[in-house]
Scaffold this motif. Structure first.
Motif, PDB file in Angstrom:
ATOM      1  N   LEU A 134      14.928 -29.004  19.867  1.00  0.00           N
ATOM      2  CA  LEU A 134      13.974 -30.078  20.192  1.00  0.00           C
ATOM      3  C   LEU A 134      12.798 -30.085  19.229  1.00  0.00           C
ATOM      4  O   LEU A 134      12.177 -29.049  18.996  1.00  0.00           O
ATOM      5  N   ILE A 135      12.519 -31.228  18.661  1.00  0.00           N
ATOM      6  CA  ILE A 135      11.308 -31.357  17.842  1.00  0.00           C
ATOM      7  C   ILE A 135      10.447 -32.497  18.371  1.00  0.00           C
ATOM      8  O   ILE A 135      10.939 -33.441  18.965  1.00  0.00           O
ATOM      9  N   GLN A 136       9.143 -32.347  18.140  1.00  0.00           N
ATOM     10  CA  GLN A 136       8.214 -33.427  18.463  1.00  0.00           C
ATOM     11  C   GLN A 136       8.407 -34.534  17.427  1.00  0.00           C
ATOM     12  O   GLN A 136       8.557 -34.252  16.241  1.00  0.00           O
ATOM     13  N   THR A 137       8.430 -35.779  17.875  1.00  0.00           N
ATOM     14  CA  THR A 137       8.601 -36.873  16.922  1.00  0.00           C
ATOM     15  C   THR A 137       7.541 -37.940  17.121  1.00  0.00           C
ATOM     16  O   THR A 137       6.828 -37.936  18.126  1.00  0.00           O
ATOM     17  N   LEU A 138       7.454 -38.844  16.165  1.00  0.00           N
ATOM     18  CA  LEU A 138       6.554 -39.978  16.311  1.00  0.00           C
ATOM     19  C   LEU A 138       7.199 -40.985  17.235  1.00  0.00           C
ATOM     20  O   LEU A 138       7.781 -41.972  16.807  1.00  0.00           O
ATOM     21  N   SER A 139       7.112 -40.685  18.506  1.00  0.00           N
ATOM     22  CA  SER A 139       7.630 -41.537  19.562  1.00  0.00           C
ATOM     23  C   SER A 139       9.131 -41.796  19.376  1.00  0.00           C
ATOM     24  O   SER A 139       9.815 -41.052  18.671  1.00  0.00           O
ATOM     25  N   GLY A 140       9.630 -42.829  20.034  1.00  0.00           N
ATOM     26  CA  GLY A 140      11.063 -43.111  19.998  1.00  0.00           C
ATOM     27  C   GLY A 140      11.567 -43.469  18.607  1.00  0.00           C
ATOM     28  O   GLY A 140      12.621 -42.998  18.173  1.00  0.00           O
ATOM     29  N   THR A 141      10.796 -44.276  17.886  1.00  0.00           N
ATOM     30  CA  THR A 141      11.216 -44.662  16.537  1.00  0.00           C
ATOM     31  C   THR A 141      11.401 -43.436  15.656  1.00  0.00           C
ATOM     32  O   THR A 141      12.397 -43.321  14.937  1.00  0.00           O
ATOM     33  N   GLY A 142      10.442 -42.528  15.704  1.00  0.00           N
ATOM     34  CA  GLY A 142      10.524 -41.323  14.895  1.00  0.00           C
ATOM     35  C   GLY A 142      11.768 -40.514  15.229  1.00  0.00           C
ATOM     36  O   GLY A 142      12.461 -40.002  14.347  1.00  0.00           O
ATOM     37  N   ALA A 143      12.069 -40.416  16.522  1.00  0.00           N
ATOM     38  CA  ALA A 143      13.245 -39.662  16.957  1.00  0.00           C
ATOM     39  C   ALA A 143      14.519 -40.330  16.449  1.00  0.00           C
ATOM     40  O   ALA A 143      15.434 -39.655  15.947  1.00  0.00           O
ATOM     41  N   LEU A 144      14.567 -41.638  16.542  1.00  0.00           N
ATOM     42  CA  LEU A 144      15.746 -42.368  16.068  1.00  0.00           C
ATOM     43  C   LEU A 144      15.895 -42.246  14.555  1.00  0.00           C
ATOM     44  O   LEU A 144      17.003 -42.079  14.032  1.00  0.00           O
ATOM     45  N   ALA A 145      14.774 -42.309  13.842  1.00  0.00           N
ATOM     46  CA  ALA A 145      14.826 -42.223  12.384  1.00  0.00           C
ATOM     47  C   ALA A 145      15.361 -40.856  11.952  1.00  0.00           C
ATOM     48  O   ALA A 145      16.196 -40.756  11.052  1.00  0.00           O
ATOM     49  N   ILE A 146      14.897 -39.806  12.612  1.00  0.00           N
ATOM     50  CA  ILE A 146      15.346 -38.472  12.227  1.00  0.00           C
ATOM     51  C   ILE A 146      16.799 -38.262  12.653  1.00  0.00           C
ATOM     52  O   ILE A 146      17.588 -37.666  11.929  1.00  0.00           O
ATOM     53  N   THR A 147      17.152 -38.806  13.797  1.00  0.00           N
ATOM     54  CA  THR A 147      18.555 -38.772  14.216  1.00  0.00           C
ATOM     55  C   THR A 147      19.444 -39.404  13.145  1.00  0.00           C
ATOM     56  O   THR A 147      20.455 -38.823  12.743  1.00  0.00           O
TER      57      THR A 147
END
Lengths: 443, 413
Positions: A134-147
């Protein structure tokens, strides 16, 4: 209508022509130009509408575009639990403004993991088994981008997204290494089309998913923009198929809590996916892209997380994934912003404050439900109160673009052109006006 | 596939932090960290930041509504003035496109995405050595990087001829990443005369300059002084070529964790068939698309603080004083370290310590010496000999000097 990019590209080509005199650029440009067909970004649309709205002189004007919660008075206020958390952060741990670790605030990461996987879906054992990266991301967009950056590097560059979906979904996957972006059917005339959805997943190019797995984006609840979610039974069918096709589930969890008012209940999709009696091993992992933007009202602080759940008995894999995620983060922004994560951590780590947050979420949803009921009284549109179908902050209205423009021109009521209406902009002072206008537009 | 994902080595600095944390010696010194510490070795919240925070929290309008995709305008406008100067011609001519970024890394990353889309075949030149992340940021986006000479290890001075020659021999229109001031990791900057040479060579080769400005005001305490290279570049290069600036507020505002920065593109002066407005709109739309695909919109809290500081005369004044406080303490520590080493007669020359500027000193200590300092004395720094001067204070500088002295003698024959 939706595809305006070629014009932009032409302008930009000239811009660059003036900026530099390198012929390579133009060749590349033409190439890019002919290859790229990108829909106009929705938020630009929304921002454009906001500008129009601001300039509109009509004192009865109503803005129903942005996905931000507004209270009965029409203002954006901070949740009571978050106000308290802000005070705690101010007083205590905000004396150190150092960098957060690359993966994010450690307390926050632990608390989010505990909250999502233990409290919400009762799967604490996967935490104990060290199976969640689990990493902290810049909200949902950040999580999707890193995914998408991660998957396209190691596992897959093919993804399936609902049609329609949040328009930034396409953009995110496209800009982060995905080659094939496919769309599955979702609704027809306001009704969910599960059969077509599943047929789409099975059809070419989706046939051979065992050697080249494909990813599929699932809205955890409160589908954006339609507000229409599958029932639990429908989800079972869908998940069975996705599992059999060896696909990679990407759970986009942007509205947890805003469906039923109960944060834990709204994690049902994640819970179903993690049912290991039924789905023994998602061999290429489960990706959970989660955001506190809406349910904590921390929109601009960009607080969220990406969890990658690895299959059982895959020792060492989590550690490898951790290292790769850090590499990606390091090259995009080094480490995430800290303020929002400190606030979210304060809420999640204090049982009393957390309870208050649960109540705040419930209150928001109660108001939205009330708005639906009151609109139903005036309009008698059954889908407004059909809980099996319409969820959350948005109401997907059955109006065409002409009617939506009519609403804007005649009544100064602003909706996005796809017919997404943000219910939180409706309140007792404008509901009669809005409903009368809707009636007029439809006739 | 999934199970074949390889493990990457841990970040070197992270390892240092971890070993330092586990070291239970009473006297230990962390010279690894790239963040300011006060004379007690503690993180320091700038008084200007404290005041700005207070004003923000007291403001009844304070909320968490989304910023626009390109960020907070009062930040980006103010930031452009900080780096380009209040009376910048480029600003008066309205030739600057500015967006908010996630500090310096975020700005560099956006530049990498931008280059890879529009100039994929241009080579990106980085200084040798440079900040470890530079290479990754560009190469991850598929760009080819190369290096230009910078540090001469034998003399511990700037290798200006090599630097200029590299510019001259690069393909026309290459991209050069320049450290605006307080070069990381060497701390060594070109003199004003040397900058003129560098900029002239860039102009001749029609190269694209990208300034990485991470330490403005932190290095000398003076914003204009630390922006000398950038302003010279804008003045001399922007006739025909665009200039890129990656600006971080991590160090000079002492707010590392909030990720506040800006990315600026200064457009050329030369007239074109398109109006300036059209060009700017096109570039903004491209930058917005990049931001939208990765973070949607930038984080607001830190941005509001910096914007408050830049738009309130009293706070701006306080901030200027704060930068002087930080830079003068660091310079004082440089002075003391050098004086101790000189008076101990430590083999070698140590003038470079005070000639360097910013957070770091490239000490010239070898990997073996660094290892010995850690093992024998609990003094931690990066294996390449980069020491964070911010980790020094009046309580430990003498200890560090004597430890270096003993270590250097061990290795000198």
């Amino acid at each position: 209508m939706r595809y305006i990019i070629p014009v932009k590209y032409r302008i930009f080509k000239h811009a660059l022509q003036s900026v530099c005199k390198v012929s390579v650029v133009f060749r590349r440009f033409n190439y890019t130009c002919s290859k790229l067909v990108v829909p106009e970004a929705p938020s630009d649309k929304i921002l454009g509408l906001n500008d129009l709205f601001k300039r509109d002189q009509n004192k009865n004007k109503v803005n129903l575009t942005v996905g931000i919660y507004k209270d009965e008075k029409g203002s954006v206020t901070t949740l009571l639990s978050i106000l308290e958390a802000q005070k705690i952060v101010e007083k205590s741990n905000n004396h150190d403004l150092s960098y957060l670790p690359i993966a994010g605030h450690e307390g926050y990461r632990k608390a989010v993991k505990r909250f999502l996987f233990d409290e919400c879906v009762s799967k604490g054992e996967i935490i104990e088994q060290e199976r969640i990266s689990l990493i902290q991301t810049l909200s949902g967009t950040g999580a999707l981008a890193i995914t998408s950056r991660f998957l396209s590097t190691f596992v897959s560059d093919t993804v399936w997204i609902s049609d329609p979906s949040w328009v930034n979904h396409d953009n995110i996957f496209e800009k982060n290494g995905f080659k094939n972006i496919n769309h599955y059917s979702y609704v027809k005339n306001g009704i969910l089309t599960v059969d077509e959805w599943l047929d789409d997943l099975k059809r070419d190019p989706g046939k051979d998913k065992s050697t080249k797995p494909q990813a599929v984006v699932l809205h955890a609840c409160c589908h954006n923009p339609t507000g229409i979610d599958p029932t639990k039974e429908e989800w079972e069918r869908i998940l069975d198929e996705i599992y059999n096709l060896n696909m990679i589930p990407i759970v986009d969890m942007a509205y947890q809590g805003l469906d039923t008012g109960n944060l834990k209940n709204d994690a049902y999709l994640l819970k179903m996916i993690l049912n290991e009696k039924k789905y023994k091993s998602w061999s290429n992992g489960i990706f959970v892209c989660q955001s506190f933007a809406k349910n904590m009202g921390l929109y601009s602080e960009r607080v969220g997380s990406l969890s990658i759940v690895v299959p059982p008995n895959s020792e060492g894999l989590k550690k490898n994934i951790d290292s790769q995620l850090q590499k990606i983060v390091r090259s995009i922004y080094s480490s995430p912003p800290s303020y929002g994560s400190k606030i979210a951590y304060s809420v999640l780590s204090d049982p009393i404050l957390k309870e208050k947050w649960f109540q705040d979420v419930e209150k928001m949803v109660n108001r939205l439900t009330h708005v639906r009921m009151e609109m139903h009284k005036r309009l008698e549109w059954p889908d407004l109160i059909n809980k099996n179908q319409q969820h959350g902050m948005f109401y997907f209205i059955n109006l065409n673009e002409k009617q939506i423009k009519y609403l804007r021109d005649k009544y100064s009521i602003y909706l996005t052109l796809d017919g997404r209406m943000s219910l939180s902009g409706v309140n007792s002072s404008n509901i009669d006006y809005v409903c009368a206008a809707l009636k007029d537009a439809i006739s | 596939m999934f199970e074949d994902i390889p493990l990457l080595p841990a970040d070197a600095l992270f390892g240092i932090k971890q070993r330092y944390g586990q070291d239970d010696r009473a006297l230990k010194v962390d010279l690894g960290i790239g963040a300011y510490r006060d004379n007690e070795g503690k993180p320091w919240v700038l008084p200007s930041v404290r005041k700005a925070e207070k004003l923000i929290h007291e403001d009844p309008e304070f909320n968490h509504e989304y910023l626009g995709i390109t960020g907070l305008k009062s930040l980006t406008d103010g930031a452009a003035k900080v780096i380009l100067g209040e009376d910048s011609a480029a600003l008066k001519e309205d030739r600057v496109v500015s967006i908010q970024s996630l500090s310096g890394t975020g700005a560099l990353h956006v530049s990498a995405k931008f280059f890879s889309k529009f100039w994929p075949s241009k080579k990106v030149y980085l200084s040798n050595p440079t900040w470890a992340n530079h290479k990754t940021i560009y190469e991850v986006q598929g760009l080819t990087t190369s290096v230009y000479s910078y540090w001469d290890a034998a003399s511990k001075t700037l290798c200006i001829d090599g630097f200029v020659n590299a510019i001259k021999s690069a393909d026309e229109g290459s991209i050069f990443v320049l450290h605006a001031c307080a070069h990381n990791p060497t701390g060594l900057d070109p003199t004003k005369e040397q900058w003129v040479k560098v900029i002239d060579a860039l102009r001749e080769g029609k190269h694209i300059a990208l300034f990485d400005s991470a330490y403005q005001g932190f290095a000398s305490g003076d914003l204009a002084n630390d922006a000398y290279s950038v302003r010279l570049g804008v003045e001399k290069l922007s006739e025909e070529l665009p200039i890129f600036i990656c600006q971080s507020f991590a160090k000079n505002v002492g707010m590392y964790g909030e990720r506040v920065g800006c990315f600026h593109i200064v457009l050329p002066l030369k007239e074109t068939s398109k109006t300036l407005e059209e060009t700017k709109a096109a570039i903004s739309s491209q930058l917005a698309r990049i931001i939208r695909s990765e973070v949607s919109n930038p984080p607001s809290y830190g941005a509001k603080i910096v914007a408050k500081i830049l738009n309130n005369t009293e706070l701006t004044q306080q901030w200027h004083e704060d930068m002087v406080t930080m830079s003068s303490r660091i310079n004082e520590m440089r002075e003391q370290l050098k004086n101790h080493l000189t008076s101990l007669g430590t083999p070698g020359t140590w003038n470079h310590i005070t000639e360097q500027t910013g957070m770091f000193s490239f000490t010239g200590l070898t990997k073996e010496m660094v290892a010995r300092l850690e093992t024998n004395y609990g003094i931690y720094m990066v294996p390449n000999g980069r020491a964070s001067i911010a980790g020094l204070n009046t309580g430990n500088v003498k200890y560090v000097a004597t430890s270096i002295d003993e270590t250097v003698r061990q290795f000198s024959t």
